[in-house]
Design an enzyme around this catalytic site. Structure first.
Site, PDB file in Angstrom:
ATOM      1  N   HIS A 307       0.868  -1.188   0.000  1.00 11.36           N
ATOM      2  CA  HIS A 307       0.000   0.000   0.000  1.00 11.36           C
ATOM      3  C   HIS A 307       0.899   1.229   0.000  1.00 11.36           C
ATOM      4  O   HIS A 307       1.935   1.255   0.652  1.00 11.36           O
ATOM      5  CB  HIS A 307      -0.899   0.010   1.243  1.00 11.36           C
ATOM      6  N   ASP A 364      -7.921  -5.215  -0.009  1.00 13.37           N
ATOM      7  CA  ASP A 364      -8.406  -6.088  -1.095  1.00 13.37           C
ATOM      8  C   ASP A 364      -8.052  -7.549  -0.887  1.00 13.37           C
ATOM      9  O   ASP A 364      -8.560  -8.411  -1.611  1.00 13.37           O
ATOM     10  CB  ASP A 364      -7.828  -5.601  -2.426  1.00 13.37           C
TER      11      ASP A 364
HETATM   12  C1  SDX Z   1      -6.174   0.044  -2.909  1.00 15.17           C
HETATM   13  O1  SDX Z   1      -4.369   4.535  -1.980  1.00 15.17           O
HETATM   14  C2  SDX Z   1      -5.344   3.937  -1.385  1.00 15.17           C
HETATM   15  O2  SDX Z   1      -5.773   4.298  -0.328  1.00 15.17           O
HETATM   16  C3  SDX Z   1      -5.928   2.746  -2.157  1.00 15.17           C
HETATM   17  C4  SDX Z   1      -6.947   1.908  -1.401  1.00 15.17           C
HETATM   18  C5  SDX Z   1      -8.243   2.657  -1.177  1.00 15.17           C
HETATM   19  O3  SDX Z   1      -8.972   2.294  -0.254  1.00 15.17           O
HETATM   20  O4  SDX Z   1      -8.562   3.554  -1.995  1.00 15.17           O
HETATM   21  O5  SDX Z   1      -6.418   1.486  -0.175  1.00 15.17           O
HETATM   22  C6  SDX Z   1      -7.337   0.671  -2.224  1.00 15.17           C
HETATM   23  O6  SDX Z   1      -5.916   0.385  -4.032  1.00 15.17           O
HETATM   24  C7  SDX Z   1      -5.321  -0.944  -2.169  1.00 15.17           C
HETATM   25  C8  SDX Z   1      -4.108  -1.445  -3.027  1.00 15.17           C
HETATM   26  C9  SDX Z   1      -4.604  -2.559  -3.931  1.00 15.17           C
HETATM   27  N1  SDX Z   1      -3.547  -2.968  -4.909  1.00 15.17           N
HETATM   28  C10 SDX Z   1      -2.926  -4.137  -4.805  1.00 15.17           C
HETATM   29  O7  SDX Z   1      -3.099  -4.956  -3.901  1.00 15.17           O
HETATM   30  C11 SDX Z   1      -1.992  -4.427  -5.981  1.00 15.17           C
HETATM   31  C12 SDX Z   1      -0.643  -4.967  -5.459  1.00 15.17           C
HETATM   32  N2  SDX Z   1       0.045  -3.903  -4.764  1.00 15.17           N
HETATM   33  C13 SDX Z   1       1.028  -3.143  -5.500  1.00 15.17           C
HETATM   34  O8  SDX Z   1       0.748  -2.961  -6.837  1.00 15.17           O
HETATM   35  C14 SDX Z   1       1.521  -1.919  -4.725  1.00 15.17           C
HETATM   36  O9  SDX Z   1       1.802  -2.336  -3.456  1.00 15.17           O
HETATM   37  C15 SDX Z   1       0.656  -0.683  -4.659  1.00 15.17           C
HETATM   38  C16 SDX Z   1       0.217  -0.231  -6.004  1.00 15.17           C
HETATM   39  C17 SDX Z   1      -0.559  -0.930  -3.813  1.00 15.17           C
HETATM   40  C18 SDX Z   1       1.470   0.412  -3.996  1.00 15.17           C
HETATM   41  O10 SDX Z   1       2.450   0.767  -4.913  1.00 15.17           O
HETATM   42  P1  SDX Z   1       3.627   1.756  -4.496  1.00 15.17           P
HETATM   43  O11 SDX Z   1       3.359   2.529  -3.259  1.00 15.17           O
HETATM   44  O12 SDX Z   1       3.998   2.516  -5.728  1.00 15.17           O
HETATM   45  O13 SDX Z   1       4.736   0.732  -4.090  1.00 15.17           O
HETATM   46  P2  SDX Z   1       6.127   0.680  -4.720  1.00 15.17           P
HETATM   47  O14 SDX Z   1       6.020   0.357  -6.148  1.00 15.17           O
HETATM   48  O15 SDX Z   1       6.859   1.943  -4.341  1.00 15.17           O
HETATM   49  O16 SDX Z   1       6.724  -0.582  -3.968  1.00 15.17           O
HETATM   50  C19 SDX Z   1       7.817  -0.465  -3.112  1.00 15.17           C
HETATM   51  C20 SDX Z   1       8.570  -1.797  -3.280  1.00 15.17           C
HETATM   52  C21 SDX Z   1       8.969  -2.061  -4.730  1.00 15.17           C
HETATM   53  O17 SDX Z   1      10.112  -2.876  -4.689  1.00 15.17           O
HETATM   54  P3  SDX Z   1      11.586  -2.183  -4.809  1.00 15.17           P
HETATM   55  O18 SDX Z   1      11.588  -1.387  -6.111  1.00 15.17           O
HETATM   56  O19 SDX Z   1      11.735  -1.305  -3.584  1.00 15.17           O
HETATM   57  O20 SDX Z   1      12.569  -3.348  -4.829  1.00 15.17           O
HETATM   58  O21 SDX Z   1       7.700  -2.879  -2.913  1.00 15.17           O
HETATM   59  C22 SDX Z   1       7.504  -3.713  -4.045  1.00 15.17           C
HETATM   60  C23 SDX Z   1       7.843  -2.897  -5.252  1.00 15.17           C
HETATM   61  O22 SDX Z   1       8.233  -3.742  -6.335  1.00 15.17           O
HETATM   62  N3  SDX Z   1       6.089  -4.107  -4.021  1.00 15.17           N
HETATM   63  C24 SDX Z   1       5.644  -5.334  -4.236  1.00 15.17           C
HETATM   64  C25 SDX Z   1       4.267  -5.271  -4.063  1.00 15.17           C
HETATM   65  N4  SDX Z   1       3.902  -4.026  -3.771  1.00 15.17           N
HETATM   66  C26 SDX Z   1       5.047  -3.302  -3.744  1.00 15.17           C
HETATM   67  N5  SDX Z   1       6.289  -6.481  -4.567  1.00 15.17           N
HETATM   68  C27 SDX Z   1       5.524  -7.585  -4.725  1.00 15.17           C
HETATM   69  N6  SDX Z   1       4.174  -7.610  -4.568  1.00 15.17           N
HETATM   70  C28 SDX Z   1       3.522  -6.468  -4.242  1.00 15.17           C
HETATM   71  N7  SDX Z   1       2.191  -6.494  -4.098  1.00 15.17           N
END
Ligand code: SDX
Length: 430
Positions: A307, A364
């Site tokens: 998140h 989710d």
């Molecule tokens: C919602 O914003 C809100 O409030 C949204 C929400 C709402 O109520 O409106 O809460 C609802 O959208 C919840 C999120 C649902 N999405 C998912 O579950 C999809 C999977 N999650 C990811 O796509 C991700 O975690 C996000 C999109 C939710 C957040 O993305 P960020 O903040 O841009 O995270 P990031 O890309 O900066 O990640 C930081 C690190 C990265 O690795 P490094 O580059 O540091 O090595 O964490 C990794 C990312 O690759 N990472 C994950 C991951 N989420 C982040 N790696 C594997 N699996 C994941 N799910």
């Protein structure tokens, strides 16, 4: 010591003193609105990770502590004691209603559960297997055409009326997506029923027999609607605000929010979680998916994990996980996927990759399992999310329209394209 931050352009020595503003809670903000005028510069913040887009009094999140409050009320207390329509009132009016206010509010919403009969024709224009979020974005935008000339967005009474229309009509519009996909006749709302019961009546009843939703199912949906009602300046809410800042029709703003919520990085994740758990199949394959999620060369991410704000447990996920457990027990439903989900959560939370990046299950991760237990098809999960979030979108839109700093949102950029060059006739090009 002044509440300012001094920005110094070391290239010229010029300085700008920016006010630091502290809200009720949370990180203080630096007011950089004079940055361009005084130092001739913009900020660059892809994904707006450290950018506050507005002042808001509606929802507060503390990502480090896993805190979510609506108008100062902790989500745990609202989940335990409130109901969805009362949370809608709270989001929009800023206070919990008295009994008289609540009765008036419920009656007012009931006056807007019907949709124009012609609107039903829009559904038949979609392919039989259209994704319901595609339909929702279309029909919600179409609702604008029934009120466009009658809505003065600068009139507070018109804004409140629009909020009642959106909250009242979303369950009807959402249920029609399910009925259309299932080849079932549309069912009119019945105002003798409560908000959630009416939605279930429109969605699941059959003309051929009596329909009585299970109390456990009503309670589970009520809880999910409460937990999804608003969530600060997330992607879809920011879309609604940006569209609203252009003074677009509010139904069109909500339709834009629906289109944004559909993405699997956002509200579409609940559907993607179920697809992922189905692909995993059983606990023996979990590690393979964990390894894929950690592999930078693999675009796969663990759906329902991570998140932008929560770097601790998403309080909603904690509540939903417990509710899911209780519902499965009460319905005596064996959902092997729930066991896989819990095992996946356990393994991930012990893995350094997830621990270092503070990746926890989000709202989710478990919500889809409750919808599954209620026999709601996965394609409808994000529609349920949009139904619930429409109250938050309306509250945020109303707050935007009343903001003394109201102006059209228009971010700038860092241009990295080609330098100026002259046109070359096609006959001269290689
Ligand atoms: C919602 O914003 C809100 O409030 C949204 C929400 C709402 O109520 O409106 O809460 C609802 O959208 C919840 C999120 C649902 N999405 C998912 O579950 C999809 C999977 N999650 C990811 O796509 C991700 O975690 C996000 C999109 C939710 C957040 O993305 P960020 O903040 O841009 O995270 P990031 O890309 O900066 O990640 C930081 C690190 C990265 O690795 P490094 O580059 O540091 O090595 O964490 C990794 C990312 O690759 N990472 C994950 C991951 N989420 C982040 N790696 C594997 N699996 C994941 N799910």
């Amino acid at each position: 010591m002044s509440d300012t931050v001094t920005i110094t352009d070391n290239r010229t020595g010029k300085q700008l003193e920016c006010p630091v503003i502290q809200g009720t809670y949370g990180q203080p903000v630096i007011d950089t609105k004079l940055l361009h005028k005084e130092l001739g510069m913009f900020t660059l913040d892809p994904g707006f990770s450290t950018t506050s887009s507005c002042r808001s009094a509606i929802t507060y999140l503390d990502g480090e502590k896993g805190v979510l409050m609506h108008r100062g009320y902790p989500i745990e207390q609202l989940a335990e004691n409130s109901n969805y329509l009362e949370v809608c009132y709270l989001l929009i009016h800023g206070e919990l209603p008295s009994q008289v206010q609540m009765d008036e509010w419920e009656n007012a919403i009931k006056m807007h559960t019907m949709t124009h009969e012609h609107l039903s024709r829009f559904y038949t224009g979609y392919r039989y297997d259209a994704h319901p979020m595609s339909i929702m974005a279309g029909v919600v935008s179409a609702v604008a055409s029934y009120y466009h000339d009658a809505t003065d967005i600068r009139n507070p009474e018109h804004r409140l009326m629009t909020a009642k229309r959106v909250i009242g009509k979303m369950p009807n519009l959402a249920s029609k997506c399910y009925r259309f996909a299932s080849g079932l006749p549309f069912v009119y709302p019945h105002n003798s029923l409560g908000f959630v019961e009416n939605f279930m009546h429109m969605t699941f009843s059959r003309p051929s027999e009596d329909y009585e939703p299970l109390p456990a199912a009503i309670r589970a949906l009520e809880l999910l609607f409460i937990l999804h009602a608003d969530h600060e300046q997330n992607a879809s809410t920011s879309t609604v605000r940006l569209a609203g800042s252009a003074e677009s029709n509010p139904f069109a703003c909500i339709a834009a929010g629906i289109a944004t919520l559909w993405g699997k990085a956002h509200g579409g994740a609940n559907e993607a979680v179920i697809q992922m758990l189905e692909e995993i199949g059983d606990a023996s394959k979990i590690q393979k998916f964990i390894d894929r999620a950690k592999d930078k060369n693999d675009p796969f991410r663990l759906m329902g994990f991570g998140h932008r704000v929560y770097k601790n447990h998403d309080p909603r996920a904690t509540i939903i996980r417990q509710a899911c457990h209780e519902l499965l027990k009460e319905l005596d439903v064996n959902l092997p996927m729930f066991e896989v989900a819990m095992e996946l959560e356990r393994i991930a939370l012990e893995d350094d990759y997830f621990i270092e990046r503070k990746l926890y299950p989000n709202v989710d991760f478990y919500s889809g399992l409750i919808y599954q237990a209620l026999k709601i098809p996965s394609a409808m999960f994000t529609v349920m999310f949009a139904l619930a979030r429409s109250a938050g979108w309306m509250a945020q839109w109303m707050e935007l329209m009343e903001d003394e700093d109201f102006r059209i949102g228009r971010p700038r950029q860092l241009y990295i394209g080609p330098a100026k060059r002259d046109y070359v006739d096609i006959s001269q090009r290689s």
